[in-house]
Design a protein around this motif. Structure first.
Motif, short mmCIF file in Angstrom:
data_model
loop_
_atom_site.label_atom_id
_atom_site.label_comp_id
_atom_site.label_asym_id
_atom_site.label_seq_id
_atom_site.Cartn_x
_atom_site.Cartn_y
_atom_site.Cartn_z
N LEU A 118 -12.73 -2.35 -2.26
CA LEU A 118 -12.50 -1.91 -3.64
C LEU A 118 -12.81 -0.42 -3.79
CD1 LEU A 118 -14.24 -4.88 -5.54
CD2 LEU A 118 -11.83 -4.66 -4.90
N ASN B 140 -2.61 -6.27 -0.02
CA ASN B 140 -2.97 -4.86 0.09
C ASN B 140 -2.20 -4.06 -0.96
OD1 ASN B 140 -3.61 -2.25 0.79
ND2 ASN B 140 -3.22 -2.50 2.98
N LEU B 141 -2.93 -3.56 -1.95
CA LEU B 141 -2.34 -2.73 -3.01
C LEU B 141 -2.94 -1.32 -3.00
CD1 LEU B 141 -2.37 -5.32 -5.96
CD2 LEU B 141 -0.45 -4.71 -4.49
N SER C 8 0.83 -1.20 0.00
CA SER C 8 0.00 0.00 0.00
C SER C 8 0.87 1.26 0.00
CB SER C 8 -0.92 0.02 1.22
OG SER C 8 -0.17 -0.03 2.42
N SER D 153 -6.61 3.07 -5.98
CA SER D 153 -5.42 2.74 -6.78
C SER D 153 -5.64 2.97 -8.27
CB SER D 153 -5.00 1.29 -6.54
OG SER D 153 -4.38 1.16 -5.28
N LEU E 50 -7.84 -3.15 -2.60
CA LEU E 50 -7.42 -2.51 -3.86
C LEU E 50 -7.88 -1.06 -3.91
CD1 LEU E 50 -8.33 -5.38 -6.39
CD2 LEU E 50 -6.18 -5.02 -5.19
N ILE F 274 -8.85 -4.38 -13.07
CA ILE F 274 -8.50 -5.33 -12.01
C ILE F 274 -8.34 -6.70 -12.66
CG2 ILE F 274 -9.32 -6.47 -9.91
CD1 ILE F 274 -10.84 -3.95 -9.23
#
Length: 468
Positions: free
Chosen positions: A90, A40-41, A16, A69, A66, A51
């Motif tokens: 999301l 965790n992005l 993250s 992002s 996500l 995605i």
């Protein structure tokens, strides 16, 4: 950062806010980490790439984040294959930005799959995703394990299933800013562990039911911009853990229940822009934890109660646009940052303790029946003041004699109809001044040279009309 199981397999990966940029390719080496349980992005910049459906390979995944992002396109149906998910985030919204950080869409078949398959999910955070094609009815069978549901700003429309309010473990529900979402609050048998109920700017309607008193864990209640009518129920006073209550911009009528004054933990009370009548509750110990109090835009009369002046933590007091008729008493604490009392029927002099409120940024006492002489050095210590209005009273402002201070942060000054006979020099150093109204006074002669340089880069409104 990666977490490893004793077997040597990577089971957790937190990237993250890692400044990851570019397209998220479906052949990324990330998908070789088949034992991942947490991914965790969040807070990266994937340049509106989609995605990847390959996320559905992570059969052991329990936490997937996500959020924020810059993904775009449709949420892949493979997300619904992650049957062990406990937390799915999301979300596209950023708390400090007015626009979403992605253009994700969630269609009804994918949402139905999420509802049907993710039987262990506790957190479902979908804020900012376009769900305009989804029938809210497909949320009816959400997992009884759910503790948090966030659909803030999803453009979801239609009838919201009422049974969600009674999910046995639901702790937080946020439906904010879905103006075409229709619903009503349960009228009976409403209890549970809800702590946060956030429903403003929806098309919920009806009355605020007494049954809300069954939510004994409630701390944050936001029902602003509803279509509520009727009276505010006395039962709200039973919610002893409330710290935030927003009932603004509805059609509530009747009096403010005196029971609300017993909410000793309440920090924010906003009941502005309703049709409330009568006096403000006058219990001496009312709202001892108040930080923000906004009852503006109602039909309240009587006096400003004594407890308002002794609240140790009060920062914002907004009672404007009512019919209050009392004097303004002396404030006992210096915590205030904003005082908004304009458009009432307040009488008497401006209290001397105003001069000691060193944190004050906004002071608006305009359009009342205030009287007496106001010495300009009253504002000497108010160096944080950015907005000052005393217009349309029966006040008289003193001359510049002995005035040797400036207000460097002043941006707006309104002294219309203040019996001024000369240009006040205390705003001579207000280089950020953008709006100045000295109309309807007794100023004569020419405009002083120093005014030609005052606010020269910012001044957008200047009214000197109706002077001698």
């Amino acid at each position: 950062m990666g977490l490893y199981h004793i077997t040597g397999h990577v089971i957790g990966l937190d990237l993250s806010c890692s400044w990851l940029r570019g397209t998220f390719f479906s052949n990324s080496s990330l998908f070789l980490l088949s034992h991942l349980q947490r991914l965790n992005l969040a807070g990266n910049l994937f340049q509106r790439s989609k995605i990847p459906s390959e996320l559905g390979r992570f059969a052991s995944l329990s936490h997937l984040n996500l959020s924020r992002s810059w993904f775009s396109g449709s949420v892949p149906k493979e997300i619904s294959h992650l049957t062990k998910l406990i937390s799915l985030d999301l979300s596209c919204n950023h708390p400090r930005l007015p626009f979403p950080l992605c253009t994700l869409e969630l269609d009804e078949p994918t949402l139905e799959g999420i509802v049907h398959n993710l039987t262990k999910v506790r957190e479902l955070i979908l804020s900012g995703i376009n769900m305009s094609s989804v029938n809210p009815g497909c949320l009816m069978n959400l997992s009884s394990s759910l503790t948090s549901l966030n659909l803030f700003g999803c453009s979801i429309q239609g009838n919201f299933p009422n049974n969600i309010f009674s999910l046995p473990n639901l702790n937080s529900l946020n439906l904010k800013r879905n103006p075409d979402l229709i619903g009503y609050l349960p009228k009976s048998n409403w209890s549970g562990p809800l702590e946060n109920l956030i429903l403003p700017i929806t098309s919920f309607s009806g009355q605020l039911p007494d049954s809300i008193s069954g939510l004994m864990s409630l701390r944050h209640l936001d029902l602003a911009f509803f279509n509520f009518s009727g009276s505010i129920p006395n039962s709200l006073g039973k919610l002893s853990l409330l710290t935030y209550l927003d009932l603004s911009n509805n059609s509530f009528s009747g009096k403010i229940p005196s029971s609300l004054a017993s909410l000793t933990l309440l920090e924010v009370l906003d009941a502005s822009n309703n049709q409330l009548v009568g006096s403000i509750p006058n219990q001496v110990t009312a709202f001892p934890s108040s930080i923000e109090l906004d009852l503006s835009g109602n039909l309240l009369n009587g006096t400003i109660p004594s407890w308002v002046y002794i609240l140790p933590s009060l920062q914002y007091l907004n009672l404007r646009y009512n019919q209050l008729m009392s004097h303004i008493n002396e404030f006992q604490h210096k915590s205030l940052r904003g005082i908004y009392l304009e458009n009432n029927k307040l009488q008497g002099a401006i209290p001397n303790t105003i001069s000691e409120l060193v944190n004050l940024t906004h002071l608006d006492l305009s359009s009342n029946n205030l009287s007496g002489l106001v010495k300009l050095d009253m504002f000497l210590k108010l160096q944080n003041l950015s907005f000052l209005s005393l217009s349309d009273n029966s006040l008289s402002l003193s001359s510049n004699i002995g005035v040797n201070f400036t207000l460097p942060n002043l941006e707006e000054l309104y002294f219309s109809s203040c019996n001024i006979s000369e240009f006040p020099i205390f705003f001579q150093g207000s280089n950020n001044l953008s709006r100045l109204d000295l109309s309807s006074n007794r100023i004569s002669g020419g405009i002083p040279k120093w005014m030609l340089h005052m606010g020269k880069d910012y001044l957008e409104y200047l009214n000197l009309s109706h002077n001698c």
